[in-house]
Design an enzyme around this catalytic site. Structure first.
Site, short mmCIF file in Angstrom:
data_model
loop_
_atom_site.label_atom_id
_atom_site.label_comp_id
_atom_site.label_asym_id
_atom_site.label_seq_id
_atom_site.Cartn_x
_atom_site.Cartn_y
_atom_site.Cartn_z
N ASP A 89 0.86 -1.17 0.00
CA ASP A 89 0.00 0.00 0.00
C ASP A 89 0.91 1.23 0.00
O ASP A 89 2.13 1.13 0.10
CB ASP A 89 -0.99 -0.02 1.18
CG ASP A 89 -2.22 0.84 0.88
OD1 ASP A 89 -2.16 1.67 -0.05
OD2 ASP A 89 -3.24 0.71 1.58
C1 BGC Z 1 -5.09 3.20 0.03
C2 BGC Z 1 -5.27 2.14 -1.01
C3 BGC Z 1 -5.18 2.76 -2.39
C4 BGC Z 1 -3.84 3.45 -2.52
C5 BGC Z 1 -3.61 4.07 -3.89
C6 BGC Z 1 -3.87 4.06 -0.23
O1 BGC Z 1 -3.84 5.17 0.61
O2 BGC Z 1 -5.02 2.60 1.30
O3 BGC Z 1 -6.51 1.50 -0.82
O4 BGC Z 1 -5.35 1.77 -3.37
O5 BGC Z 1 -3.79 4.48 -1.55
O6 BGC Z 1 -4.37 5.19 -4.09
#
Ligand code: BGC
Length: 713
Positions: free
Chosen positions: A251
């Site tokens: 993530d």
């Molecule tokens: C989130 C994810 C997301 C990623 C990309 C993160 O802050 O937890 O769910 O896919 O950002 O935007």
């Protein structure tokens, strides 16, 4: 494994720097990213679309030494331009076929913008409505979330990932992110291994088996080890036990956040722990870029570890057919908010709405004169919900617009009453009351604005925000019947509202077509059929409250009333209950009303006993006993009465959505395999144990017809 030779041939040509480049993902397309792409040192970008996506892809394909195309990722969570209900709402449809179609449309629209990878489905089990990301989840139940997650994977990816409108899915957030302590986002999760395997891992295993191209490791610390450095969940379970051949992306900066967690000393240590655990690509942070080469050269990690990660990245690129067609699916760009996409959005929004209460008020006649009030009545952006990057408020059809369209302007009077959902200013109340006085019925559009749910948007109070209840009081005081339509990103505490109003239709955040969908239901052009994918607490003090809980040694009485304040003695008999509130949720998992009624009769089993590896058929007859055509979600629950581990009091094992005309009956049959009765014991063996089971064919997790059977040799 049709691409394996091509992968090996490519790998053999790559320098260590190019390999590490494939393990990096950066946000945007600035000069730094462009240079890295030209040099062959970047494998993926996120959050770029259209011309920007095309240009950076062109640099990768035409100007880098090996011409390896980029994965271009984006959060296409519940639609791209056509916005469908939030995933929690989609889960409430109990209709995986529609959910699959919605993901297919989202993929089609996204593919037209050059996106080849979405960060969805989010299949974290969520049992705490304080957590803002419950909106993105499929709710509290592992069985329902597994079916919905698989439907989304199938929708995004189709049968053939090389098809122009298919995009790669990403099962996230692996794992346990939804179990964050006290609902605070990014917080620690402690999950015993049996619960982890039976509940939290189950949807991920289903997604892996359905061929989800990628997984995303999560932000949270799980049982003391951050999930982005967790060898047990990533290396042992995902890539070992499940033999997952896809790729794991971190993530956003979750690799370097292991420093703040207190699990990595510095970025070098974080890179070492992330790659060793099995995170193949680092999103946003740059520890892999900075330290992997040195870690290999110093012998701290092996070349093989890097090669394994790079193979996985390349495998997705081959599976997507990017080496042949790396660019946007131009034909799809023409289909944004196409009529058939909007029709699907309307249908799934309708099927996701849950009728929570109805004191003989709904459906309304089309001759009714209505006062439309409330902060969500005409808010084109808020009805879309959280995680909407590409949906446009100007595409939204609001309830006000749709009801005006249906009834005509002269039958509709509008006064918002509150400027916005969180407003505490009652300055507009008088106008709303005056509007109510001119109408036959008041339709109050209440709930949460889109900013009250989603990532980092948790709440400790989960009531209707602002002065909404006070507005309802003012409207009710007019003596006119008040119908509440609630849009929200979570379950809310609704007891007071329920007492005040004639009916509650719970619409979640329904998306672009909220207005027509809700109008169809309020005016009886269609009949509500959504069912709750999460339990609704009576008060936040009950949280977590979910249907498949354990019985305890002192089970609460099923008819225990809540105890009036001031009762001197404890009449609850020392059972597992509360002094000040009923132990049960206000609305149970699986619950939802209809304008018609359904009668359940004559539960029948194919046999009173089944052996291991056998299947039991369970049937019941469902009859529409009311005056409206309607759809019923017939649910199958079991209880394993005695186990080597205590078992939940109910477990959902199946459901069927059936449509019945008034007076019509249908026999519904479920097949239960002995494997469906299995669970993890303390030795982590997944087994079904002999003994007695209860089984219910039921309209929700509380009631239904019950029978018993035995599993045995
Ligand atoms: C989130 C994810 C997301 C990623 C990309 C993160 O802050 O937890 O769910 O896919 O950002 O935007």
């Amino acid at each position: 494994m049709q691409y394996e030779q091509q992968i090996e041939a490519l790998l053999a040509q790559m320098t260590l720097a190019e390999k590490i480049g494939q393990m990096r993902q950066l946000h945007g397309t600035g000069e730094n990213q462009k240079n890295l792409v030209r040099e062959g040192n970047l494998g993926s970008v996120l959050n770029v679309i259209d011309a920007e996506a095309h240009e950076i892809q062109r640099l990768a394909v035409e100007e880098s030494r090996l011409g390896i195309p980029l994965l271009i990722g984006r959060d296409v969570i519940h639609g791209f331009r056509t916005i469908f209900p939030i995933p929690l709402g989609q889960a409430a449809s109990f209709n995986p076929d529609l959910v699959r179609e919605a993901a297919r449309v989202a993929a089609r629209e996204a593919s037209g913008a050059g996106i080849n990878w979405t960060f969805a489905p989010m299949i974290d089990i969520a049992r705490d409505p304080r957590w803002g990301r419950i909106a993105e989840s499929c709710g509290e139940d592992a069985y329902l979330a597994s079916l919905m997650g698989v439907a989304m994977v199938e929708g995004f990816q189709g049968d053939d990932l090389t098809a122009p409108e298919a995009i790669a899915a990403c099962a996230k957030h692996y794992v346990g992110y939804g179990a964050s302590e006290n609902g605070r986002d990014y917080n620690t999760a402690w999950i015993p291994e049996v619960l982890l395997r039976d509940v939290y891992l189950a949807p991920f295993q289903a997604a892996a088996e359905a061929g989800a191209a990628t997984f995303m490791s999560a932000f949270n610390d799980l049982n003391g080890v951050p999930t982005s450095g967790n060898e047990f969940t990533l290396r042992q379970i995902l890539k070992g036990e499940w033999a997952y051949a896809g790729m794991v992306v971190s993530d956003w900066a979750s690799i370097t956040e292991m420093i703040a967690h207190g699990y990595a000393a510095d970025a070098r240590d974080a890179a070492l722990k992330g790659v060793t655990a099995g995170v193949d690509m680092e999103m946003a942070s740059t520890s892999y870029a900075e330290y992997l080469a040195e870690l290999v050269e110093s012998g701290a990690i092996s070349h093989d570890l890097i090669d394994d990660a790079v193979r996985r990245v390349l495998r997705i690129k081959f599976r997507l057919g990017l080496f042949n067609q790396p660019y946007a699916n131009a034909a799809a760009a023409e289909t944004l908010v196409a009529p058939d996409h909007l029709a699907l959005a309307r249908q799934i929004a309708k099927e996701s709405c849950v009728l929570l209460s109805n004191k003989e008020t709904l459906p309304l006649k089309q001759q009714t004169k209505v006062a439309i009030v409330g902060p969500l009545a005409d808010h084109a952006a808020d009805q879309l919900g959280c995680w909407v990057f590409d949906g446009k408020p100007e595409d939204s059809q609001t309830p006000l617009q749709a009801i005006r369209g249906l009834l005509g302007n002269e039958q509709v009077v509008f006064a918002q009453g509150l400027a916005e959902a969180r407003s505490t200013d009652d300055g507009l109340f008088d106008e709303a009351v005056a509007a109510a006085q001119t109408a036959d019925v008041v339709l109050a559009f209440l709930g949460e604005d889109a900013g009250l749910s989603g990532e980092a948007h948790s709440r400790a109070f989960i009531d209707l925000p602002g002065a909404q209840l006070a507005l309802v009081d003012a409207l009710v005081a007019t003596g006119k019947p008040v119908v509440a339509v609630v849009m929200a990103g979570r379950s809310l505490v609704l007891g007071e509202l329920q007492d005040k109003v004639q009916a509650i239709l719970y619409a979640w955040h329904p998306g672009t077509m909220a207005g027509p969908a809700i109008a169809d239901l309020l005016f009886g052009l269609d009949n509500p059929s959504g069912r709750l994918p999460i339990s609704f607490p009576r008060t936040v003090g009950q949280v977590p409250v979910y249907y498949n809980r354990k019985n305890t040694g002192r089970p609460p009485s099923e008819d225990a009333p809540s105890i009036p304040t001031g009762t001197p003695l404890d009449p609850s008999g020392f059972t597992s209950s509360y002094l000040d509130v009923d132990h049960r949720p206000l609305f149970a998992f699986g619950y939802g009303l209809s304008y018609t009624t359904f009668d359940y009769r004559n539960i029948r089993l194919s046999s009173p006993k089944i052996g291991f590896d056998q299947t039991l058929s369970i049937s019941a007859t469902i009859t529409n006993t009311g005056n409206y055509a309607g759809a019923e979600v017939v649910q199958l629950y079991i209880r394993d009465l005695v186990g080597s581990m205590t078992r939940p009091i109910k477990e959902l094992k199946g459901f069927q959505r059936i449509a019945l005309e008034p007076g019509q009956s249908q026999e519904v049959t479920f097949e239960l395999r002995s494997a469906d009765l299995s669970f993890h014991n303390n030795a982590m063996q997944k087994i079904a144990e002999p003994g007695e089971f209860h089984v219910w064919v039921a309209p929700n997790s509380l009631g239904g017809l019950q029978a018993s059977f035995e599993l045995g040799a």
